[in-house]
Design an enzyme around this catalytic site. Structure first.
Site, PDB file in Angstrom:
ATOM      1  N   GLU A   1       0.796  -1.156   0.193  1.00  0.00           N
ATOM      2  CA  GLU A   1      -0.017  -0.128   0.083  1.00  0.00           C
ATOM      3  C   GLU A   1       0.889   1.269   0.110  1.00  0.00           C
ATOM      4  O   GLU A   1       1.874   1.181   0.764  1.00  0.00           O
ATOM      5  CB  GLU A   1      -1.022  -0.093   1.061  1.00  0.00           C
ATOM      6  CG  GLU A   1      -1.788   1.224   0.914  1.00  0.00           C
ATOM      7  CD  GLU A   1      -2.765   1.628   2.315  1.00  0.00           C
ATOM      8  OE1 GLU A   1      -3.558   2.522   2.186  1.00  0.00           O
ATOM      9  OE2 GLU A   1      -2.820   1.050   3.404  1.00  0.00           O
TER      10      GLU A   1
ATOM     11  N   GLU B   1       5.025   4.727   3.792  1.00  0.00           N
ATOM     12  CA  GLU B   1       4.356   5.990   4.252  1.00  0.00           C
ATOM     13  C   GLU B   1       5.480   6.986   4.073  1.00  0.00           C
ATOM     14  O   GLU B   1       6.568   6.703   4.896  1.00  0.00           O
ATOM     15  CB  GLU B   1       3.528   5.950   5.502  1.00  0.00           C
ATOM     16  CG  GLU B   1       3.209   6.913   6.235  1.00  0.00           C
ATOM     17  CD  GLU B   1       2.271   7.985   5.424  1.00  0.00           C
ATOM     18  OE1 GLU B   1       1.534   7.542   4.773  1.00  0.00           O
ATOM     19  OE2 GLU B   1       2.660   9.274   5.363  1.00  0.00           O
TER      20      GLU B   1
ATOM     21  N   ASP C   1      -3.278  11.658  -1.963  1.00  0.00           N
ATOM     22  CA  ASP C   1      -3.385  13.123  -1.557  1.00  0.00           C
ATOM     23  C   ASP C   1      -3.806  13.561  -3.190  1.00  0.00           C
ATOM     24  O   ASP C   1      -3.164  13.080  -4.183  1.00  0.00           O
ATOM     25  CB  ASP C   1      -1.883  14.034  -1.341  1.00  0.00           C
ATOM     26  CG  ASP C   1      -1.709  13.317   0.174  1.00  0.00           C
ATOM     27  OD1 ASP C   1      -2.889  12.921   0.658  1.00  0.00           O
ATOM     28  OD2 ASP C   1      -0.579  13.272   0.448  1.00  0.00           O
TER      29      ASP C   1
ATOM     30  N   LYS D   1      -3.218  21.377  -7.933  1.00  0.00           N
ATOM     31  CA  LYS D   1      -2.585  22.139  -8.785  1.00  0.00           C
ATOM     32  C   LYS D   1      -2.031  21.459 -10.135  1.00  0.00           C
ATOM     33  O   LYS D   1      -1.242  20.387  -9.953  1.00  0.00           O
ATOM     34  CB  LYS D   1      -1.257  23.264  -8.310  1.00  0.00           C
ATOM     35  CG  LYS D   1      -1.871  24.124  -7.194  1.00  0.00           C
ATOM     36  CD  LYS D   1      -0.784  24.906  -7.033  1.00  0.00           C
ATOM     37  CE  LYS D   1      -1.550  25.994  -5.973  1.00  0.00           C
ATOM     38  NZ  LYS D   1      -0.674  26.112  -4.594  1.00  0.00           N
TER      39      LYS D   1
ATOM     40  N   ASP E   1     -12.572   9.281  -2.787  1.00  0.00           N
ATOM     41  CA  ASP E   1     -13.754  10.095  -2.885  1.00  0.00           C
ATOM     42  C   ASP E   1     -13.593  11.299  -3.911  1.00  0.00           C
ATOM     43  O   ASP E   1     -14.484  12.078  -3.907  1.00  0.00           O
ATOM     44  CB  ASP E   1     -14.169  10.380  -1.466  1.00  0.00           C
ATOM     45  CG  ASP E   1     -13.722  11.497  -0.909  1.00  0.00           C
ATOM     46  OD1 ASP E   1     -12.471  11.516  -1.028  1.00  0.00           O
ATOM     47  OD2 ASP E   1     -14.204  12.303  -0.120  1.00  0.00           O
TER      48      ASP E   1
ATOM     49  N   GLU F   1      -9.123   4.210   6.919  1.00  0.00           N
ATOM     50  CA  GLU F   1      -9.535   5.338   7.797  1.00  0.00           C
ATOM     51  C   GLU F   1     -10.313   6.446   7.054  1.00  0.00           C
ATOM     52  O   GLU F   1     -11.258   6.711   7.279  1.00  0.00           O
ATOM     53  CB  GLU F   1      -8.293   6.045   8.553  1.00  0.00           C
ATOM     54  CG  GLU F   1      -8.140   5.246   9.668  1.00  0.00           C
ATOM     55  CD  GLU F   1      -6.670   4.592   9.803  1.00  0.00           C
ATOM     56  OE1 GLU F   1      -5.923   4.902   9.082  1.00  0.00           O
ATOM     57  OE2 GLU F   1      -6.271   4.085  11.032  1.00  0.00           O
TER      58      GLU F   1
ATOM     59  N   GLU G   1     -11.721   6.125   4.015  1.00  0.00           N
ATOM     60  CA  GLU G   1     -12.972   5.508   3.479  1.00  0.00           C
ATOM     61  C   GLU G   1     -14.120   5.735   4.407  1.00  0.00           C
ATOM     62  O   GLU G   1     -15.293   6.254   4.150  1.00  0.00           O
ATOM     63  CB  GLU G   1     -12.564   4.314   2.967  1.00  0.00           C
ATOM     64  CG  GLU G   1     -14.014   3.643   2.214  1.00  0.00           C
ATOM     65  CD  GLU G   1     -13.388   2.285   1.609  1.00  0.00           C
ATOM     66  OE1 GLU G   1     -12.299   1.952   1.753  1.00  0.00           O
ATOM     67  OE2 GLU G   1     -14.368   1.727   0.865  1.00  0.00           O
TER      68      GLU G   1
HETATM   69  N1  SAM Z   1      -4.430   5.527   2.872  1.00  0.00           N
HETATM   70  C1  SAM Z   1      -4.925   5.914   4.116  1.00  0.00           C
HETATM   71  C2  SAM Z   1      -6.476   5.855   3.837  1.00  0.00           C
HETATM   72  O1  SAM Z   1      -6.678   5.736   2.963  1.00  0.00           O
HETATM   73  O2  SAM Z   1      -6.809   6.156   5.052  1.00  0.00           O
HETATM   74  C3  SAM Z   1      -4.455   7.336   3.994  1.00  0.00           C
HETATM   75  C4  SAM Z   1      -4.674   8.387   3.252  1.00  0.00           C
HETATM   76  S1  SAM Z   1      -3.780   9.928   3.342  1.00  0.00           S
HETATM   77  C5  SAM Z   1      -5.012  11.130   2.574  1.00  0.00           C
HETATM   78  C6  SAM Z   1      -2.482   9.694   2.119  1.00  0.00           C
HETATM   79  C7  SAM Z   1      -1.244   9.479   2.710  1.00  0.00           C
HETATM   80  O3  SAM Z   1      -0.454   9.106   1.588  1.00  0.00           O
HETATM   81  C8  SAM Z   1      -0.613  10.235   3.899  1.00  0.00           C
HETATM   82  O4  SAM Z   1      -0.398   9.671   5.015  1.00  0.00           O
HETATM   83  C9  SAM Z   1       0.617  10.688   2.986  1.00  0.00           C
HETATM   84  O5  SAM Z   1       1.610  10.955   3.976  1.00  0.00           O
HETATM   85  C10 SAM Z   1       1.178   9.502   1.958  1.00  0.00           C
HETATM   86  N2  SAM Z   1       1.744   9.785   0.933  1.00  0.00           N
HETATM   87  C11 SAM Z   1       1.418  10.889   0.038  1.00  0.00           C
HETATM   88  N3  SAM Z   1       2.403  10.838  -1.013  1.00  0.00           N
HETATM   89  C12 SAM Z   1       3.376   9.915  -0.716  1.00  0.00           C
HETATM   90  C13 SAM Z   1       4.544   9.323  -1.234  1.00  0.00           C
HETATM   91  N4  SAM Z   1       5.038  10.008  -2.331  1.00  0.00           N
HETATM   92  N5  SAM Z   1       5.080   8.327  -0.545  1.00  0.00           N
HETATM   93  C14 SAM Z   1       4.723   7.775   0.489  1.00  0.00           C
HETATM   94  N6  SAM Z   1       3.539   8.117   0.877  1.00  0.00           N
HETATM   95  C15 SAM Z   1       2.890   9.119   0.569  1.00  0.00           C
END
Ligand code: SAM
Length: 214
Positions: A43, A68, A117, A121, A153, A193, A195
């Site tokens: 993941e 992460e 994320d 932009k 979403d 989380e 979702e």
């Molecule tokens: N997957 C989880 C969930 O669905 O509940 C967390 C979603 S959260 C919006 C997105 C996560 O992706 C954040 O913890 C962020 O730090 C991590 N993340 C974003 N870009 C990343 C990257 N290039 N490499 C590793 N983690 C990344």
């Protein structure tokens, strides 16, 4: 994800037994970490780890790695692992941009992207985890026929992700704009989380599954 810098989180992670510390040292030999030849699934952007913990507890013959970027977020996943240790789950704190330095061609069986994320932009499009640039990285480390499963979403991000498939070596297997309304797909669904939070607010959840062409 609200990012608070939790003092000491880097130090805790540096010593934690559930974290792989030298992520480039195991390229081509991740089976050795898990001490079996089962498939390895990632993941990317694992956040606080709930999805992977539930998945690893359910699918015990599969190995999972949670990638992460931020220590402060990963810390939460590690706290859960202390309560419920799982032999088939480990975490890596790294930026997924460098994923090809850590995994050999064909070493990975499947990749999950959950609520990535959005980077709204245009000039940041290549940072989006389902962008063509990231799909090209996934194509390098996945086995032929390997899958990427993406949930969000965010409809703009999902529409973007669907377009990006055309610029990649993947083919679309399945796509829905309302996962939770599909009883068949929901049978196997494990909530993340984000979702849980967004679906309880009434937001429809989009999902695709794409396959690396052989
Ligand atoms: N997957 C989880 C969930 O669905 O509940 C967390 C979603 S959260 C919006 C997105 C996560 O992706 C954040 O913890 C962020 O730090 C991590 N993340 C974003 N870009 C990343 C990257 N290039 N490499 C590793 N983690 C990344």
């Amino acid at each position: 994800m609200r990012l608070k810098n939790i003092p000491g989180s880097r130090e805790v992670i540096a010593e934690n037994e559930y974290v792989i510390h030298d992520e480039t040292a195991h390229k081509g030999n991740w089976s050795g970490i898990f001490k079996n030849n089962g498939p390895i699934r990632l993941e990317i952007g694992a956040g606080k780890g709930r999805f992977l913990m539930d998945l690893a507890a359910r699918d015990t013959d599969i190995n999972f790695l949670g990638i992460e970027k931020y220590s402060s977020v990963l810390l939460r996943a590690l706290q859960k692992m202390e309560e419920q240790p799982l032999d088939n789950l480990r975490f890596i704190r790294m930026d997924a941009e460098y994923i090809c330095d850590s995994f050999a061609p064909g070493e990975i069986d499947r990749i999950y992207l959950n609520f990535s994320d959005p980077w709204p932009k245009d000039r940041h499009a290549k940072r989006r985890l389902p962008s063509r640039q990231f799909l090209a990285r996934y194509a390098q480390i996945l086995k032929p026929g390997g899958l990427v499963e993406f949930k969000t979403d965010n409809r703009d991000l999902f529409d973007f992700a669907l377009e990006e498939i055309k610029e990649s070596s993947f083919e679309l297997l399945l796509s829905t704009f309302d996962l939770h309304a599909d009883a068949e797909l929901m049978k196997d669904n494990i909530m993340t989380e984000y979702e849980e939070r967004f679906s309880s607010m009434g937001n429809p959840i989009c999902k695709y599954v794409i396959r690396l062409r052989a």
